[in-house]
Design an enzyme around this catalytic site. Sequence first.
Site, mmCIF file in Angstrom:
data_model
loop_
_atom_site.group_PDB
_atom_site.id
_atom_site.type_symbol
_atom_site.label_atom_id
_atom_site.label_comp_id
_atom_site.label_asym_id
_atom_site.label_seq_id
_atom_site.Cartn_x
_atom_site.Cartn_y
_atom_site.Cartn_z
ATOM 1 N N GLY A 34 0.856 -1.327 -0.092
ATOM 2 C CA GLY A 34 0.219 0.007 -0.036
ATOM 3 C C GLY A 34 0.812 1.011 -0.078
ATOM 4 N N ARG B 180 1.484 -5.565 -5.595
ATOM 5 C CA ARG B 180 1.484 -6.544 -5.714
ATOM 6 C C ARG B 180 1.672 -7.211 -6.160
ATOM 7 N NH1 ARG B 180 -2.927 -3.187 -1.331
ATOM 8 N NH2 ARG B 180 -1.785 -3.008 0.481
ATOM 9 N N ASP C 151 4.580 -5.119 6.286
ATOM 10 C CA ASP C 151 5.427 -5.838 6.559
ATOM 11 C C ASP C 151 5.462 -7.406 5.669
ATOM 12 O OD1 ASP C 151 2.344 -6.375 6.285
ATOM 13 O OD2 ASP C 151 2.391 -7.146 8.624
ATOM 14 N N THR D 16 4.378 2.708 5.038
ATOM 15 C CA THR D 16 2.596 2.288 5.386
ATOM 16 C C THR D 16 2.491 3.040 6.249
ATOM 17 O OG1 THR D 16 1.636 0.750 6.468
ATOM 18 C CG2 THR D 16 4.098 0.530 7.230
ATOM 19 N N ASP E 46 -0.535 2.864 8.510
ATOM 20 C CA ASP E 46 -0.829 1.947 9.612
ATOM 21 C C ASP E 46 -0.418 2.068 11.006
ATOM 22 O OD1 ASP E 46 -2.806 1.327 7.889
ATOM 23 O OD2 ASP E 46 -2.514 -0.824 7.576
ATOM 24 N N ASP F 78 2.083 0.191 11.505
ATOM 25 C CA ASP F 78 1.758 -0.776 12.295
ATOM 26 C C ASP F 78 3.386 -2.406 12.552
ATOM 27 O OD1 ASP F 78 1.752 -1.579 10.199
ATOM 28 O OD2 ASP F 78 -0.438 -3.107 10.039
ATOM 29 N N ARG G 283 -7.280 -2.006 8.807
ATOM 30 C CA ARG G 283 -7.857 -3.655 8.913
ATOM 31 C C ARG G 283 -7.404 -4.295 10.409
ATOM 32 N NH1 ARG G 283 -6.807 -3.773 3.118
ATOM 33 N NH2 ARG G 283 -4.706 -4.746 3.923
HETATM 34 P P1 ATP Z 1 0.714 -2.494 3.727
HETATM 35 O O1 ATP Z 1 0.970 -3.406 4.790
HETATM 36 O O2 ATP Z 1 1.139 -0.865 3.688
HETATM 37 O O3 ATP Z 1 -0.672 -2.622 2.857
HETATM 38 P P2 ATP Z 1 2.657 -4.604 2.672
HETATM 39 O O4 ATP Z 1 4.247 -4.078 2.119
HETATM 40 O O5 ATP Z 1 2.392 -5.422 3.857
HETATM 41 O O6 ATP Z 1 2.227 -2.832 2.498
HETATM 42 P P3 ATP Z 1 2.028 -6.537 1.486
HETATM 43 O O7 ATP Z 1 0.887 -6.849 0.051
HETATM 44 O O8 ATP Z 1 1.275 -7.268 2.129
HETATM 45 O O9 ATP Z 1 2.208 -4.754 1.418
HETATM 46 O O10 ATP Z 1 2.633 -7.369 0.455
HETATM 47 C C1 ATP Z 1 3.681 -6.196 -0.978
HETATM 48 C C2 ATP Z 1 4.197 -7.646 -1.786
HETATM 49 O O11 ATP Z 1 5.157 -8.410 -0.920
HETATM 50 C C3 ATP Z 1 2.785 -8.598 -1.916
HETATM 51 O O12 ATP Z 1 2.470 -7.870 -3.181
HETATM 52 C C4 ATP Z 1 3.739 -10.197 -2.349
HETATM 53 O O13 ATP Z 1 4.481 -9.635 -3.682
HETATM 54 C C5 ATP Z 1 4.931 -9.533 -1.511
HETATM 55 N N1 ATP Z 1 5.636 -10.823 -0.060
HETATM 56 C C6 ATP Z 1 3.931 -10.585 0.492
HETATM 57 N N2 ATP Z 1 4.573 -11.699 1.191
HETATM 58 C C7 ATP Z 1 5.010 -12.509 0.234
HETATM 59 C C8 ATP Z 1 6.032 -13.902 0.692
HETATM 60 N N3 ATP Z 1 5.366 -14.972 1.577
HETATM 61 N N4 ATP Z 1 6.036 -14.463 -0.170
HETATM 62 C C9 ATP Z 1 7.059 -13.336 -1.171
HETATM 63 N N5 ATP Z 1 6.970 -12.408 -1.538
HETATM 64 C C10 ATP Z 1 5.746 -11.588 -0.307
#
Ligand code: ATP
Length: 324
Positions: free
Chosen positions: A13, A74, A105, A128, A130, A132, A174
């Site tokens: 995000g 994503r 994360d 991010t 959040d 968090d 969330r």
């Molecule tokens: P936010 O919490 O602000 O949305 P984020 O980094 O947590 O940010 P996510 O959509 O959870 O956002 O993760 C971003 C990208 O990281 C995912 O689209 C994916 O490509 C990669 N990713 C997440 N989890 C995994 C995993 N277990 N293995 C490999 N890649 C991952």
Amino acid sequence: MAIQKIGVFTSGGDAPGMNAALRSVVRSAIHSGLQVAGIMRGYEGMIDGEIKDLDARSVGNIIQRGGTILKSARSEQFKTVEGRVKALEQLKKNNIDALVAIGGDGTFTGSKIFYEEHQFSVLGVPGTIDNDLYGTDYTIGFDTAINTAVSAIDKIRDTAMAHDRLFIIEVMGRDSGLIAIETGIASGAGSILIPEIESDTQAMLDNLQKSLAAKKLFRIIVVAEGDDSGGAYKIRELIEQQFHHFDIKVTILGHIQRGGNPTCHDRVLATRLGHAAVQALKAGKHSMMVGTINHQVVYTPFEEAISKTKTIPLDWAELATVLS
Ligand code: ATP
């Protein structure tokens, strides 16, 4: 072997201040004699080879802009072994030997796996809204998001007051109630409902009963989208079942909280963290998130940043009830 070229990307995000972090990474790297490449659309663009070299001027005039000029995405492909092999090939093709990931994360989980499989060094910058992530007092974007929410609620308050209305305002979060808690307190909400604690809807209803007895029909309730009560519309149903006296309106603040110019706090934080990430890679660190705790730069292994939970000041939520 010493690092010569860093790749930088934004992922997950988007959050206001990501551009300021990118600017800092690029200019700190160049200042340290490193080359930098920008990777578009997070892991998805890495796999597709959407990579371009950046110089100091490529990141001019972005410190004040929300969103991310590298775009974010994503990527389901990066969750697969084959996807990550493709990403590695593209990085090698572009002579990139270390990465700075600006995200949350999920992004760091991907980076951790990438190091385990391919020993590819990644440093994480927490971007991010959040807030968090364990290992930093603040994530980039949180301060802007709460200020956007508070200024929106201030406007709602004017009209709520004029018509003696009860407003239920849903903010983002969330899994985390930090946005709700801070915006709720700052906007004088009567009740704040968050995912971390089982919602005491009875206390909220008792509160409303007292309000009614005092002939006060104007009220603000702030709820995080992930609250176990089910969100703003569910709360409205609950109140309507018990009271017919309130004129209830629901406002979902939604994506407005993600956009806009980053606050001074977010720009400074992003600048410090981007710089610290480059220094850490140069010093041979990897698989860590950079953050600040008590204003000091700290490094937390991805493992901990992902798995540990930030403690939330739950007494703050009670404070709102006491003061309303
Ligand atoms: P936010 O919490 O602000 O949305 P984020 O980094 O947590 O940010 P996510 O959509 O959870 O956002 O993760 C971003 C990208 O990281 C995912 O689209 C994916 O490509 C990669 N990713 C997440 N989890 C995994 C995993 N277990 N293995 C490999 N890649 C991952």
